[in-house]
Write a protein that holds these residues in place. Structure first.
Motif, mmCIF file in Angstrom:
data_model
loop_
_atom_site.group_PDB
_atom_site.id
_atom_site.type_symbol
_atom_site.label_atom_id
_atom_site.label_comp_id
_atom_site.label_asym_id
_atom_site.label_seq_id
_atom_site.Cartn_x
_atom_site.Cartn_y
_atom_site.Cartn_z
ATOM 1 N N SER A 91 0.583 -1.267 -0.161
ATOM 2 C CA SER A 91 0.056 -0.139 0.142
ATOM 3 C C SER A 91 0.881 1.165 -0.206
ATOM 4 O O SER A 91 2.054 1.055 0.443
ATOM 5 N N THR A 92 0.148 2.363 -0.377
ATOM 6 C CA THR A 92 1.032 3.511 -0.495
ATOM 7 C C THR A 92 -0.090 4.618 0.040
ATOM 8 O O THR A 92 -1.202 4.447 -0.491
ATOM 9 N N ASP A 93 0.245 5.747 0.318
ATOM 10 C CA ASP A 93 -0.487 7.049 0.525
ATOM 11 C C ASP A 93 -0.410 7.966 -0.757
ATOM 12 O O ASP A 93 -1.121 8.679 -0.880
ATOM 13 N N LYS A 94 0.150 7.391 -1.788
ATOM 14 C CA LYS A 94 0.312 8.169 -3.090
ATOM 15 C C LYS A 94 -1.118 7.869 -4.056
ATOM 16 O O LYS A 94 -1.755 6.960 -3.731
ATOM 17 N N LYS A 95 -1.341 8.864 -4.943
ATOM 18 C CA LYS A 95 -2.384 8.643 -5.798
ATOM 19 C C LYS A 95 -1.954 7.742 -6.921
ATOM 20 O O LYS A 95 -0.760 7.959 -7.263
ATOM 21 N N ILE A 96 -2.877 7.515 -7.659
ATOM 22 C CA ILE A 96 -2.635 6.430 -8.983
ATOM 23 C C ILE A 96 -1.922 7.291 -9.860
ATOM 24 O O ILE A 96 -0.809 6.885 -10.300
ATOM 25 N N GLU A 97 -2.221 8.427 -10.084
ATOM 26 C CA GLU A 97 -1.852 9.500 -10.952
ATOM 27 C C GLU A 97 -0.261 9.634 -10.979
ATOM 28 O O GLU A 97 0.487 9.615 -11.767
ATOM 29 N N ASP A 98 0.130 10.030 -9.506
ATOM 30 C CA ASP A 98 1.469 9.869 -8.999
ATOM 31 C C ASP A 98 2.185 8.604 -9.329
ATOM 32 O O ASP A 98 3.535 8.889 -9.749
#
Length: 146
Positions: A91-98
């Protein structure tokens, strides 16, 4: 039941008239490379003796959706948990776009919701397989780098 060509099935999926899970979406995108059943049969017959590879998607949870990573993707783990025994979650806190902008080697299915899928592949398929067409069910365009 309804018989549809792969492009027709994808259009029905996009319009939310039907639904199929991400692996089937991936395969419909791959079938879009063939304009006829005879063309698919010819490809299958010629490719059949090349070998095959068994793989499992690994899901990466992002802040606004999921990415199913497939072998060859730069984020695919070296030692994937195929059985679920390790109970590892990516998991990540990043958005898919990033994640898409940061990456360069893709073999993935981006899932924003059950009717918003996209396939991104820029790796060479093994065993003379054919990559799926990169089809996106929303207006996002991460293809500019591919």
């Amino acid at each position: 039941l309804q018989w549809s060509s792969p492009p027709e099935a994808i259009e029905l999926f996009k319009s939310q008239e039907i639904w199929f899970p991400p692996p089937q979406f991936y395969e419909f995108c791959r079938l879009c490379n063939f304009s006829s059943l005879s063309q698919l049969q010819k490809f299958s017959s010629e490719r059949a003796l090349e070998g095959c590879e068994r793989w499992m998607p690994v899901t990466l949870s992002a802040s606004d959706g999921f990415i199913q990573l497939l072998p060859g993707d730069e984020l695919y783990p070296e030692d994937p948990d195929y059985t679920g025994e390790k109970k590892t979650a990516m998991s990540t806190d990043k958005k898919i776009e990033d994640l898409m902008k940061e990456g360069s080697t893709f073999h993935r299915i981006v899932i924003k919701n059950i009717h918003n899928l996209a396939v991104y592949v820029n790796i060479q398929a093994k065993y003379k397989h054919i990559n799926p067409l990169m089809i996106n069910c929303d207006s996002s365009d991460y293809n500019s780098k591919l």
